[in-house]
Design an enzyme around this catalytic site. Structure first.
Site, PDB file in Angstrom:
ATOM      1  N   ASP A   9    -102.854  68.566  -0.005  1.00  0.00           N
ATOM      2  CA  ASP A   9    -102.710  68.206   1.169  1.00  0.00           C
ATOM      3  C   ASP A   9    -101.748  67.531   1.489  1.00  0.00           C
ATOM      4  O   ASP A   9    -101.293  66.709   0.511  1.00  0.00           O
ATOM      5  CB  ASP A   9    -104.065  67.918   1.764  1.00  0.00           C
ATOM      6  CG  ASP A   9    -104.048  67.697   3.430  1.00  0.00           C
ATOM      7  OD1 ASP A   9    -103.442  68.450   3.949  1.00  0.00           O
ATOM      8  OD2 ASP A   9    -104.418  66.480   3.539  1.00  0.00           O
ATOM      9  N   ASP A  11    -100.873  65.541   5.204  1.00  0.00           N
ATOM     10  CA  ASP A  11    -101.287  64.431   5.850  1.00  0.00           C
ATOM     11  C   ASP A  11    -102.487  63.930   5.681  1.00  0.00           C
ATOM     12  O   ASP A  11    -103.426  64.527   5.328  1.00  0.00           O
ATOM     13  CB  ASP A  11    -101.340  64.775   7.462  1.00  0.00           C
ATOM     14  CG  ASP A  11     -99.931  65.430   7.971  1.00  0.00           C
ATOM     15  OD1 ASP A  11     -99.068  65.318   6.992  1.00  0.00           O
ATOM     16  OD2 ASP A  11     -99.814  65.672   8.987  1.00  0.00           O
TER      17      ASP A  11
END
Length: 355
Positions: A9, A11
Protein backbone atom coordinates in the site's frame (compact mmCIF):
# COMPACT_ATOMS: atom_id res chain seq x y z
CA UNK A 1 8.58 -18.48 -13.02
CA UNK A 2 6.89 -18.04 -9.62
CA UNK A 3 8.37 -15.10 -7.72
CA UNK A 4 8.20 -13.78 -4.19
CA UNK A 5 6.06 -10.64 -4.45
CA UNK A 6 5.20 -7.84 -2.03
CA UNK A 7 2.01 -5.90 -2.79
CA UNK A 8 2.53 -2.69 -0.82
CA UNK A 9 0.00 0.00 0.00
CA UNK A 10 1.13 3.61 -0.53
CA UNK A 11 -0.55 6.13 1.80
CA UNK A 12 -0.04 5.19 5.44
CA UNK A 13 2.47 2.46 4.59
CA UNK A 14 5.18 3.76 2.26
CA UNK A 15 4.43 7.41 2.96
CA UNK A 16 2.63 9.15 5.81
CA UNK A 17 -1.09 9.67 5.25
CA UNK A 18 -2.30 13.17 6.22
CA UNK A 19 -4.83 12.75 9.07
CA UNK A 20 -6.96 15.72 7.95
CA UNK A 21 -7.98 14.99 4.35
CA UNK A 22 -6.14 11.68 3.67
CA UNK A 23 -4.72 13.07 0.42
CA UNK A 24 -1.07 13.65 -0.47
CA UNK A 25 -1.80 16.44 -2.93
CA UNK A 26 1.08 18.85 -2.22
CA UNK A 27 4.84 18.44 -2.00
CA UNK A 28 4.91 19.66 1.60
CA UNK A 29 2.63 16.75 2.56
CA UNK A 30 5.09 14.13 1.33
CA UNK A 31 6.91 12.25 4.10
CA UNK A 32 8.36 8.75 3.94
CA UNK A 33 7.53 6.27 6.68
CA UNK A 34 10.36 5.54 9.12
CA UNK A 35 12.92 2.93 7.96
CA UNK A 36 11.05 2.27 4.72
CA UNK A 37 14.11 2.74 2.47
CA UNK A 38 16.55 0.37 4.26
CA UNK A 39 13.74 -2.16 4.71
CA UNK A 40 12.76 -2.19 1.03
CA UNK A 41 16.42 -2.46 0.00
CA UNK A 42 16.89 -5.47 2.26
CA UNK A 43 13.68 -7.08 1.04
CA UNK A 44 14.73 -6.61 -2.59
CA UNK A 45 18.14 -8.08 -1.77
CA UNK A 46 16.52 -11.17 -0.30
CA UNK A 47 14.64 -11.83 -3.53
CA UNK A 48 11.30 -10.03 -3.19
CA UNK A 49 9.79 -8.09 -6.11
CA UNK A 50 7.87 -4.94 -5.21
CA UNK A 51 4.44 -3.88 -6.48
CA UNK A 52 2.67 -0.76 -5.24
CA UNK A 53 -1.12 -0.95 -5.00
CA UNK A 54 -3.19 1.98 -3.84
CA UNK A 55 -6.72 3.38 -3.76
CA UNK A 56 -6.74 7.09 -4.68
CA UNK A 57 -10.31 8.31 -4.24
CA UNK A 58 -11.52 10.44 -7.14
CA UNK A 59 -8.15 10.69 -8.84
CA UNK A 60 -8.46 12.69 -12.06
CA UNK A 61 -11.65 14.45 -10.94
CA UNK A 62 -12.24 17.89 -9.45
CA UNK A 63 -11.92 16.41 -5.95
CA UNK A 64 -8.39 15.16 -6.68
CA UNK A 65 -6.93 16.53 -9.93
CA UNK A 66 -3.98 14.75 -11.52
CA UNK A 67 -1.91 17.95 -11.37
CA UNK A 68 -2.15 17.78 -7.56
CA UNK A 69 -1.43 14.06 -7.33
CA UNK A 70 1.51 13.78 -9.71
CA UNK A 71 4.17 16.13 -8.21
CA UNK A 72 4.39 14.41 -4.78
CA UNK A 73 3.90 10.96 -6.31
CA UNK A 74 6.62 11.49 -8.91
CA UNK A 75 9.00 12.87 -6.27
CA UNK A 76 8.36 9.81 -4.10
CA UNK A 77 9.14 7.51 -7.02
CA UNK A 78 12.31 9.48 -7.80
CA UNK A 79 13.48 9.17 -4.20
CA UNK A 80 12.90 5.43 -4.19
CA UNK A 81 14.62 4.99 -7.55
CA UNK A 82 17.62 7.09 -6.49
CA UNK A 83 18.14 4.74 -3.56
CA UNK A 84 17.96 1.58 -5.67
CA UNK A 85 14.34 0.70 -4.91
CA UNK A 86 12.32 -0.35 -7.93
CA UNK A 87 8.65 -1.25 -8.25
CA UNK A 88 7.63 -3.65 -11.00
CA UNK A 89 4.26 -1.94 -11.19
CA UNK A 90 2.27 0.86 -9.61
CA UNK A 91 -1.39 -0.18 -9.52
CA UNK A 92 -3.89 2.60 -8.85
CA UNK A 93 -7.66 2.51 -8.43
CA UNK A 94 -8.96 6.06 -9.04
CA UNK A 95 -12.57 5.37 -8.08
CA UNK A 96 -14.56 6.35 -5.02
CA UNK A 97 -16.21 3.64 -2.88
CA UNK A 98 -19.71 4.55 -4.03
CA UNK A 99 -18.78 3.82 -7.65
CA UNK A 100 -18.59 0.13 -6.73
CA UNK A 101 -15.81 -0.60 -9.24
CA UNK A 102 -14.01 -3.93 -9.60
CA UNK A 103 -10.47 -2.60 -9.07
CA UNK A 104 -10.72 -0.94 -5.66
CA UNK A 105 -9.01 -2.82 -2.84
CA UNK A 106 -9.90 -5.30 -1.46
CA UNK A 107 -11.21 -6.46 -4.84
CA UNK A 108 -8.65 -8.26 -6.96
CA UNK A 109 -9.09 -6.82 -10.46
CA UNK A 110 -5.78 -4.93 -10.36
CA UNK A 111 -3.81 -8.04 -9.38
CA UNK A 112 -5.70 -10.57 -11.49
CA UNK A 113 -2.78 -11.46 -13.75
CA UNK A 114 -0.65 -12.48 -10.76
CA UNK A 115 -3.36 -14.93 -9.74
CA UNK A 116 -4.08 -16.40 -13.17
CA UNK A 117 -0.73 -16.43 -14.98
CA UNK A 118 1.37 -18.33 -12.44
CA UNK A 119 3.62 -15.36 -11.70
CA UNK A 120 3.49 -15.54 -7.91
CA UNK A 121 4.94 -17.81 -5.24
CA UNK A 122 1.81 -17.76 -3.10
CA UNK A 123 3.49 -19.31 -0.06
CA UNK A 124 6.08 -16.52 0.06
CA UNK A 125 4.18 -13.46 -1.18
CA UNK A 126 2.50 -10.83 1.00
CA UNK A 127 0.26 -7.79 1.05
CA UNK A 128 1.58 -5.03 3.32
CA UNK A 129 -0.74 -2.23 4.33
CA UNK A 130 -2.13 -0.18 7.20
CA UNK A 131 -5.84 -0.85 6.65
CA UNK A 132 -8.21 -3.75 7.01
CA UNK A 133 -8.85 -3.52 3.27
CA UNK A 134 -5.21 -4.49 2.69
CA UNK A 135 -5.58 -7.56 4.88
CA UNK A 136 -8.82 -8.46 3.12
CA UNK A 137 -7.05 -8.09 -0.24
CA UNK A 138 -4.44 -10.58 0.96
CA UNK A 139 -7.19 -12.99 1.97
CA UNK A 140 -8.92 -12.60 -1.39
CA UNK A 141 -5.61 -13.31 -3.15
CA UNK A 142 -4.90 -16.37 -1.02
CA UNK A 143 -1.67 -14.96 0.41
CA UNK A 144 -0.57 -13.60 3.77
CA UNK A 145 -1.22 -10.05 4.92
CA UNK A 146 0.95 -7.91 7.20
CA UNK A 147 -0.81 -5.10 9.07
CA UNK A 148 1.66 -2.23 8.99
CA UNK A 149 1.76 0.10 11.98
CA UNK A 150 4.74 2.35 12.78
CA UNK A 151 4.73 1.27 16.43
CA UNK A 152 3.25 -2.24 16.42
CA UNK A 153 4.66 -3.60 13.15
CA UNK A 154 6.98 -1.09 11.51
CA UNK A 155 9.27 -1.54 8.53
CA UNK A 156 12.20 -2.82 10.57
CA UNK A 157 10.03 -5.54 12.12
CA UNK A 158 8.50 -6.47 8.76
CA UNK A 159 11.93 -6.72 7.17
CA UNK A 160 13.23 -8.87 10.00
CA UNK A 161 10.19 -11.14 9.80
CA UNK A 162 10.39 -11.67 6.04
CA UNK A 163 14.17 -12.06 5.71
CA UNK A 164 14.80 -14.19 8.79
CA UNK A 165 16.15 -17.61 7.92
CA UNK A 166 13.75 -20.36 8.92
CA UNK A 167 14.49 -23.16 6.51
CA UNK A 168 12.06 -25.88 7.51
CA UNK A 169 10.40 -28.66 5.56
CA UNK A 170 7.98 -31.46 6.34
CA UNK A 171 7.73 -34.55 4.17
CA UNK A 172 5.25 -37.39 4.51
CA UNK A 173 5.83 -40.49 2.41
CA UNK A 174 3.38 -43.39 2.57
CA UNK A 175 3.69 -46.58 0.54
CA UNK A 176 2.55 -50.15 1.00
CA UNK A 177 5.86 -50.91 2.71
CA UNK A 178 6.54 -47.78 4.79
CA UNK A 179 4.96 -44.76 6.46
CA UNK A 180 7.42 -41.91 6.98
CA UNK A 181 7.17 -38.44 8.50
CA UNK A 182 10.23 -36.19 8.47
CA UNK A 183 10.72 -32.62 9.67
CA UNK A 184 13.99 -30.78 9.04
CA UNK A 185 15.05 -27.43 10.57
CA UNK A 186 18.27 -26.35 8.87
CA UNK A 187 18.79 -23.24 11.00
CA UNK A 188 18.18 -24.80 14.41
CA UNK A 189 20.44 -27.10 16.35
CA UNK A 190 19.27 -29.29 19.18
CA UNK A 191 18.07 -32.74 20.06
CA UNK A 192 16.68 -34.75 17.16
CA UNK A 193 13.87 -37.27 17.55
CA UNK A 194 14.61 -40.26 15.31
CA UNK A 195 12.83 -43.61 15.31
CA UNK A 196 13.05 -45.85 12.25
CA UNK A 197 12.80 -49.16 14.07
CA UNK A 198 16.45 -49.88 13.17
CA UNK A 199 18.54 -48.82 16.15
CA UNK A 200 21.92 -48.49 14.43
CA UNK A 201 20.32 -46.58 11.54
CA UNK A 202 18.76 -44.17 14.07
CA UNK A 203 22.24 -43.57 15.47
CA UNK A 204 23.64 -42.91 11.99
CA UNK A 205 20.87 -40.44 11.10
CA UNK A 206 21.54 -38.63 14.36
CA UNK A 207 25.19 -38.31 13.29
CA UNK A 208 24.07 -36.50 10.13
CA UNK A 209 21.97 -34.01 12.10
CA UNK A 210 24.54 -33.50 14.86
CA UNK A 211 27.50 -32.96 12.56
CA UNK A 212 25.35 -31.11 10.02
CA UNK A 213 24.40 -28.53 12.64
CA UNK A 214 20.65 -28.91 12.22
CA UNK A 215 17.70 -30.65 13.84
CA UNK A 216 15.33 -33.23 12.44
CA UNK A 217 12.47 -35.46 13.50
CA UNK A 218 12.20 -38.80 11.72
CA UNK A 219 9.38 -41.25 12.39
CA UNK A 220 9.26 -44.42 10.30
CA UNK A 221 7.06 -47.50 10.34
CA UNK A 222 8.27 -50.11 7.88
CA UNK A 223 7.99 -53.77 7.01
CA UNK A 224 10.88 -54.80 9.24
CA UNK A 225 9.26 -58.20 9.59
CA UNK A 226 10.74 -58.83 6.13
CA UNK A 227 14.03 -56.87 6.30
CA UNK A 228 15.34 -53.30 6.55
CA UNK A 229 15.49 -52.64 2.79
CA UNK A 230 12.33 -50.56 2.31
CA UNK A 231 12.78 -48.73 5.62
CA UNK A 232 16.30 -47.54 4.81
CA UNK A 233 15.65 -46.82 1.12
CA UNK A 234 12.43 -44.86 1.69
CA UNK A 235 13.97 -42.92 4.57
CA UNK A 236 16.77 -41.85 2.23
CA UNK A 237 14.24 -40.69 -0.35
CA UNK A 238 12.14 -38.79 2.19
CA UNK A 239 15.14 -37.18 3.89
CA UNK A 240 16.62 -36.12 0.56
CA UNK A 241 13.31 -34.54 -0.42
CA UNK A 242 13.04 -32.76 2.95
CA UNK A 243 16.55 -31.33 2.65
CA UNK A 244 15.84 -30.14 -0.88
CA UNK A 245 12.58 -28.46 0.17
CA UNK A 246 14.16 -26.85 3.24
CA UNK A 247 16.93 -25.34 1.11
CA UNK A 248 14.30 -23.50 -0.94
CA UNK A 249 15.75 -21.46 -3.80
CA UNK A 250 19.29 -22.06 -2.40
CA UNK A 251 20.02 -18.34 -2.50
CA UNK A 252 23.14 -17.49 -0.50
CA UNK A 253 24.21 -21.05 0.34
CA UNK A 254 27.84 -22.14 0.01
CA UNK A 255 26.66 -25.02 -2.23
CA UNK A 256 29.93 -27.01 -1.98
CA UNK A 257 31.41 -28.99 0.88
CA UNK A 258 34.43 -31.19 1.38
CA UNK A 259 35.72 -32.96 4.46
CA UNK A 260 38.44 -35.49 5.15
CA UNK A 261 38.20 -36.54 8.82
CA UNK A 262 40.99 -38.80 10.05
CA UNK A 263 40.52 -41.07 13.02
CA UNK A 264 40.85 -44.83 12.98
CA UNK A 265 38.97 -44.55 9.69
CA UNK A 266 39.86 -42.29 6.80
CA UNK A 267 36.60 -40.98 5.31
CA UNK A 268 36.24 -38.59 2.42
CA UNK A 269 33.10 -36.73 1.41
CA UNK A 270 32.58 -34.16 -1.34
CA UNK A 271 29.19 -32.59 -1.97
CA UNK A 272 27.74 -30.25 -4.58
CA UNK A 273 24.11 -29.18 -4.15
CA UNK A 274 23.93 -28.82 -7.89
CA UNK A 275 20.48 -29.98 -8.92
CA UNK A 276 22.18 -32.92 -10.66
CA UNK A 277 21.82 -36.22 -8.75
CA UNK A 278 24.84 -38.50 -8.74
CA UNK A 279 26.61 -40.78 -6.25
CA UNK A 280 30.15 -42.12 -6.21
CA UNK A 281 30.52 -44.54 -3.31
CA UNK A 282 33.40 -46.71 -2.17
CA UNK A 283 33.26 -48.63 1.09
CA UNK A 284 33.90 -52.26 1.94
CA UNK A 285 32.58 -54.06 4.99
CA UNK A 286 33.63 -57.39 6.48
CA UNK A 287 30.18 -58.31 7.73
CA UNK A 288 26.66 -58.18 6.33
CA UNK A 289 25.32 -56.22 9.28
CA UNK A 290 26.42 -53.52 11.69
CA UNK A 291 24.15 -53.83 14.66
CA UNK A 292 20.71 -54.30 13.10
CA UNK A 293 21.54 -52.42 9.87
CA UNK A 294 22.45 -54.22 6.65
CA UNK A 295 25.78 -52.81 5.46
CA UNK A 296 24.70 -53.08 1.81
CA UNK A 297 21.85 -50.66 2.59
CA UNK A 298 24.26 -47.86 3.52
CA UNK A 299 25.11 -47.26 -0.13
CA UNK A 300 21.43 -47.62 -1.00
CA UNK A 301 20.54 -44.95 1.57
CA UNK A 302 23.01 -42.41 0.21
CA UNK A 303 22.00 -43.15 -3.37
CA UNK A 304 18.32 -42.60 -2.54
CA UNK A 305 19.13 -39.42 -0.61
CA UNK A 306 21.36 -37.93 -3.32
CA UNK A 307 18.75 -38.52 -6.02
CA UNK A 308 15.88 -37.11 -3.98
CA UNK A 309 17.98 -34.13 -2.86
CA UNK A 310 19.32 -33.62 -6.42
CA UNK A 311 22.94 -33.36 -5.32
CA UNK A 312 26.27 -34.80 -6.44
CA UNK A 313 27.84 -36.82 -3.64
CA UNK A 314 31.20 -38.59 -3.40
CA UNK A 315 31.77 -40.85 -0.39
CA UNK A 316 34.72 -43.06 0.46
CA UNK A 317 36.01 -44.69 3.63
CA UNK A 318 38.81 -47.00 4.75
CA UNK A 319 39.33 -48.66 8.10
CA UNK A 320 39.43 -51.90 10.02
CA UNK A 321 36.19 -51.77 12.03
CA UNK A 322 32.78 -52.01 10.36
CA UNK A 323 31.05 -49.88 12.99
CA UNK A 324 33.60 -47.11 12.64
CA UNK A 325 33.62 -47.31 8.85
CA UNK A 326 29.85 -46.93 8.70
CA UNK A 327 29.85 -44.13 11.25
CA UNK A 328 32.61 -42.27 9.42
CA UNK A 329 30.46 -42.07 6.28
CA UNK A 330 27.51 -40.52 8.08
CA UNK A 331 29.71 -38.16 10.11
CA UNK A 332 31.61 -37.03 7.02
CA UNK A 333 28.38 -36.43 5.15
CA UNK A 334 26.99 -34.41 8.07
CA UNK A 335 30.10 -32.22 8.31
CA UNK A 336 30.13 -31.67 4.55
CA UNK A 337 26.43 -30.86 4.51
CA UNK A 338 27.02 -28.29 7.28
CA UNK A 339 29.44 -26.45 4.98
CA UNK A 340 27.26 -26.63 1.88
CA UNK A 341 23.99 -25.40 3.45
CA UNK A 342 25.60 -22.51 5.34
CA UNK A 343 24.25 -19.14 4.19
CA UNK A 344 26.99 -16.61 3.46
CA UNK A 345 25.29 -14.10 1.16
CA UNK A 346 22.15 -13.54 -0.85
CA UNK A 347 23.15 -14.51 -4.39
CA UNK A 348 22.53 -17.80 -6.12
CA UNK A 349 25.83 -19.72 -6.30
CA UNK A 350 25.51 -20.59 -9.98
CA UNK A 351 26.43 -18.84 -13.22
CA UNK A 352 23.32 -20.44 -14.76
CA UNK A 353 20.98 -18.54 -12.48
CA UNK A 354 19.30 -21.70 -11.20
CA UNK A 355 20.20 -24.72 -9.07
Amino acid sequence: MNQKLLFIDRDGTLITEPPTDFQVDRLDKLALETEVIPALLALQKSGFRLIMITNQDGLGTDSFPLEQFEPPHNLMMQIFSSQGIHFDEVLICPHKPEENCHCRKPKIKLVEKYLTEGLMDTANSYVIGDRETDLQLAKNMGIQGLHYHPKNLGWFAICEQLTRQDRHAHVQRITKETSINIDVWLDHEGSSDINTGVGFFDHMLDQIATHGGFRMHVQVKGDLCIDDHHTVEDTGLALGEALKLALGDKRGICRFGFVLPMDECLARCALDISGRPHLEYKAEFKHQRVGDLSTEMIEHFFRSLSYAMACTLHLKTKGSNDHHRAESLFKAFGRTLRQAIRVEGDTLPSSKGVL
